[in-house]
Enzyme design. Structure first.
Site, mmCIF file in Angstrom:
data_model
loop_
_atom_site.group_PDB
_atom_site.id
_atom_site.type_symbol
_atom_site.label_atom_id
_atom_site.label_comp_id
_atom_site.label_asym_id
_atom_site.label_seq_id
_atom_site.Cartn_x
_atom_site.Cartn_y
_atom_site.Cartn_z
ATOM 1 N N GLU A 41 0.789 -1.248 0.005
ATOM 2 C CA GLU A 41 -0.006 0.091 -0.012
ATOM 3 C C GLU A 41 0.908 1.333 0.159
ATOM 4 O O GLU A 41 1.747 1.327 0.719
ATOM 5 C CB GLU A 41 -0.940 0.091 1.252
ATOM 6 C CG GLU A 41 -2.024 0.956 1.090
ATOM 7 C CD GLU A 41 -2.942 1.268 2.499
ATOM 8 O OE1 GLU A 41 -2.230 1.060 3.435
ATOM 9 O OE2 GLU A 41 -4.044 1.667 2.090
ATOM 10 N N GLU A 62 -4.904 -2.289 12.943
ATOM 11 C CA GLU A 62 -4.626 -3.249 11.905
ATOM 12 C C GLU A 62 -5.703 -4.467 11.927
ATOM 13 O O GLU A 62 -6.353 -4.670 10.582
ATOM 14 C CB GLU A 62 -3.298 -3.687 11.847
ATOM 15 C CG GLU A 62 -2.292 -2.552 12.021
ATOM 16 C CD GLU A 62 -2.358 -1.626 10.848
ATOM 17 O OE1 GLU A 62 -2.794 -1.855 9.761
ATOM 18 O OE2 GLU A 62 -1.712 -0.493 11.139
HETATM 19 ZN ZN LIG Z 1 -4.782 1.809 8.867
#
Ligand SMILES: [Zn+2]
Length: 878
Positions: free
Chosen positions: A144, A316
């Site tokens: 990402e 997360e």
């Molecule tokens: Zn995050």
């Protein structure tokens, strides 16, 4: 469709025209990937084969994929008619590869097979990167936002969610992990083995992950409703350091399942500790997380590390629903992932460990976001994405912290139960798919039975924070009315316009006789008269941002602020006291309150029983130090610091007492450095230097909880001899946390010569730039050394840039202009602008960071001009 197409051209021509410039378009979509990689961490390169099942929606002569830095050796296309054609590859810019067959590709299913190779990233943590820890080599991934394309050619956009099947060829001595459990493992020649992983659920490219190396595995049992197997994965030999992480991760997962009403969506969960990694990444089923957050030598562990791990891992894991199960359709809605995970980690923490009082810490996150939101150069939460620069900038404090605060405000407005029903509806409705802001707001509105989309959008789609003014009037016949106004909160020196309207949920608490009432209203116009429904008399006090839940600044008129904060804010919760002091501090920047009054309030709250409130008082006092205290009044400032915090600091001392609670230990870390460095009592700094000297040979000489601040004080007040000791100690120290402490101290010296010598180390070939943060940030934040990092960058820009890979998404590169963030005069701003402006295109995201830094400097300059006399007048009394 490519941007370069003009409307008058035929559509067919457009479809076959030039390569994409930002997005790939929708004419060809991936349906399924099979990825086969050979990953040997000791080597510099990797090889891969990728097969992509495609759905061709419109006939085309070229299939464009994202690919960066990869060499394609062969490619072939099988079309709907089962004809297999070798495909020619063409590249466009740095981000795209086009695959062209000899004849046109008809609509329908097709398959693209590509053989390619690439190099591991050895200097930064993105793409497929390799590094050494404890003498062993490892490979990890960080994709990402747009770095999967560095590991395999793919449709590297979040809207393309498909199953992935990964096969790895690795050394027999290595283990390999990925998003799913291993399906089979077979020996291969040359000391290798083939590991086949199960096919994933639909995932976008940025959530695919793997790790290869001689890992230690820690079985953390089964977690949640589906008894999901949970493991901590550490570099070789460090299993014992995962004890705390192994204990708390499972219970946190169960908390999340309770909230979502949907069990954890994947087959297993591994937490992979990655050395030299900043932060963490929510890869489905394989969360990667900075090693120094996951692991700690139990003898050196700290309260801060443990709390930070719990918060980050809750974040997360929240992404496994918000982001992974339901994925943002495009990067302009990344707040749907990040703001939600941030809001959720706070929510879970409040419930799981109420005694940690994270509800108060959330105020600092909200206040910090509003600080950044004062800039005209800030982003909107939903900032349109026009280039890769915008993608790099999208992961900022506005997305995370403003997003979190705005979500919290509307949750408070709707009520927790209705909001939760909306969240659950959204998760169920869009599971395994993509969604947009509109989808989420619709789900909320349906669950709440009233539309929230319009009000919510006024915070998503416009920048800035409202400044809500509050005046109280009471009629002779009883009854009370609040007169509210709103405009954009902007500091002195800003060039922005204040004329801006939000739909602001305003909740107030007020004291009426012996009772306390709470009411909410939606402020939709520039001003509103609000008759308080429950008031029976004229309220003795009004808290206009109940529980600090509103994303707005409050400006009280008349004597409302005095009444509110009288007697240490006796009517306020600790969170509200932090919120009120934060607003006072911000109002000095707007010229609405004199800094002298803010300093008097800081003194009044310096002895508050709650650590974070003391922290707010420290913030106000420290905030004037660098630019508003004239040299001749430094001794007065020192006496004032001592008056406010000295007694408490001396009582605490550097050494923790037996049986001391966590809050006291944490208070020590914030109060002692201030008094030791800026107060009148030199003995505290001398003690720090003595203890720091002992620590160099005996790590138990300092309580781990105070080690970082203590070493920094020793450095700040110390000299060359201590610096040399630290320089010698660094290569001898392998423990990542201890290295961070040493580097933090090396970046804390008040002598510009030493700060420069510390920075010079980053140019050494063996110095890893991922450890350089403190060496840049430390001196940049201190008046005596604030120009050193910029001068260093100017003199060595090419050498520094050469250590940062081009195309690095979240690297040091785009942050380089922030070395000037503490400048506070026009001339310095001009120097910064002149140097960086020609260099803004070198690293994506630099342009906005430079603009924000320059604007901050202009604002600081105006703040100094407006408030320095007030500060001087105040300090003369000490
Ligand atoms: Zn995050």
């Amino acid at each position: 469709m490519p941007k370069s197409c003009f409307a008058f051209l035929l559509v067919a021509v457009c479809a076959f025209a030039g390569p994409p410039t930002l997005r790939l378009g929708d004419d060809v979509r991936p349906v399924r990937y099979r990825l086969d990689l050979t990953v040997i961490p000791q080597q510099d390169t990797f090889t891969g084969k990728i097969e992509i099942d495609l759905e061709v929606r419109k006939p085309t002569d070229v299939v464009w994929l994202n690919s960066r830095g990869l060499t394609v050796d062969a490619a072939e296309l099988t079309t709907a008619g089962r004809r297999t054609l070798s495909a020619k590859v063409q590249t466009s810019g740095t981000e795209f590869a086009g695959f062209t067959a000899a004849s046109a590709i008809p609509a329908g299913p097709a398959q693209l097979r590509i053989q390619y190779r690439g190099a591991f990233n050895k200097i930064d943590s993105d793409g497929l990167f390799k590094l050494q820890d404890g003498g062993q080599w490892y490979v990890y991934t960080q994709f990402e936002s747009i770095d999967a394309r560095k590991a395999f050619p793919c449709f590297d956009e979040p809207n393309f969610k498909t199953p992935w099947q990964l096969t790895l060829h690795v050394s027999k001595s290595d283990a390999a992990v990925s998003n799913t459990p291993v399906q089979s493992e077979t020996d291969e020649p040359d000391g290798r083995k083939k590991i086949v992983f199960g096919e994933t659920k639909p995932l976008p490219s940025y959530l695919v992950a793997l790790g290869v190396g001689p890992f230690d595995f820690v079985d953390a049992g089964k977690a949640g409703q589906n008894h999901t197997p949970l493991r901590m994965i550490a570099p070789k030999g460090k299993a014992a350091q995962a004890k705390y992480a192994a204990e708390v991760t499972g219970p946190l997962l169960a908390e999340l399942e309770d909230y979502f009403g949907v069990p954890y969506p994947y087959e297993k969960l591994d937490i992979l500790a990655v050395p030299l990694f900043g932060g963490a990444m929510e890869n489905a089923g394989l969360i990667t997380c900075a090693q120094d957050l996951v692991l700690s030598d139990p003898a050196q562990d700290t309260i801060e590390r443990q709390r930070e791990y719990a918060l980050v891992i809750a974040h997360e894991m929240a992404h496994q629903w918000f982001g992974d199960l339901v994925t943002t359709a495009w990067w302009d809605d990344i707040w749907l992932n990040e703001a939600f995970a941030s809001w959720m980690d706070s929510k879970i923490m409040r419930h799981w460990k109420p005694e940690w009082n994270t509800v108060i810490d959330e105020q600092n996150s909200r206040l910090g976001a509003m600080g950044g939101d004062e800039l005209v150069s800030t982003r909107k939460i939903r900032q349109p994405i026009e280039s890769n620069d915008d993608i790099a900038n999208a992961f900022d404090d506005i997305t995370y912290s403003k997003g979190e605060a705005v979500i919290g405000m509307f949750e408070n407005w709707m009520g927790e139960d209705a909001f939760r029903r909306g969240v659950q509806r959204y998760i169920r409705q869009y599971a395994w798919r993509n969604a947009t802001a509109g989808d989420f707001l619709d789900a909320l509105s349906s669950a709440g039975g009233q539309p929230v989309g319009r009000a919510f959008s006024t915070f998503l789609d416009q920048a800035g924070a409202p400044l809500v003014s509050v005046r109280l009037s009471c009629g002779a016949a009883g009854g009370a009315t609040l007169h509210l106004g709103q405009k954009r909160a902007l500091p002195l020196g800003s060039t922005g316009s204040m004329r801006q309207i939000w739909q602001v949920p305003v909740c107030v608490r007020y004291g009426d006789g012996g009772a306390t009432h709470r009411e909410c209203a939606l402020l939709t116009e520039a001003s509103m008269d609000w008759k308080l429904a429950q008031a029976t008399s004229c309220p003795a006090w009004v808290e206009a941002n109940a529980d600090g839940k509103g994303y707005y600044r409050t400006r009280y008129e008349g004597d409302l602020l005095d009444k509110l904060l009288a007697g240490g804010g006796a009517h306020l919760s600790a969170a509200e006291r932090v919120a009120a002091l934060g607003d006072v501090d911000a109002l000095t920047g707007m010229g609405e309150i004199k800094s002298a009054d803010a300093l008097a309030l800081a003194l009044a709250f310096a002895g508050d029983p709650v650590r974070q409130v003391v922290g707010s008082a420290i913030g106000i006092v420290a905030g004037v130090h660098d630019n508003l205290v004239p040299k001749e009044l430094r001794p007065n400032y020192a006496r004032f610091v001592d008056r406010a915090f000295g007694a408490r600091a001396r009582q605490l001392g550097w050494k923790a007492k037996a049986g001391e609670d966590a809050e006291t230990r944490l208070l020590r870390s914030s109060i002692l450095p201030l008094v030791a460095v800026w107060g009148v009592d030199g003995s505290m700094a001398a003690d720090a230097r003595r203890l720091a000297g002992l620590w160099l040979t005996d790590r138990t000489a300092i309580d781990p909880d105070i080690a970082g601040p203590l070493l920094n004080v020793a450095a700040r007040t110390g000299g060359e001899a201590f610096f040399k000791q630290l320089v010698a100690e660094l290569p001898r120290t392998e423990d990542r946390q201890q290295r961070r402490l040493i580097l933090g101290a090396m970046g804390s010296f008040g002598d510009p010569r030493i700060a420069g010598a510390a920075l010079a180390l980053v140019l050494k070939p063996e110095f890893d730039l991922r450890e350089a943060n403190a060496l840049f940030r430390g001196p940049a934040a201190v008046p005596e050394t604030r120009y050193v990092p910029f001068e260093f960058v100017k003199a060595n820009y090419e050498a520094i840039a050469a250590k940062i890979p081009a195309g690095s998404t979240f690297g040091l590169g785009e942050l380089l202009p922030t070395v000037g963030a503490s400048f506070c005069d026009e001339k310095s701003a001009e120097g910064l602008r002149t140097f960086f402006e020609p260099r803004v295109d070198r690293f994506a995201g630099t342009r906005r960071n430079l603009a924000q830094t320059l604007e901050s400097i202009r604002i600081c300059t105006a703040y100094k001009a407006a408030q320095q006399d007030s500060v001087a007048e105040f300090l003369k009394k000490y």
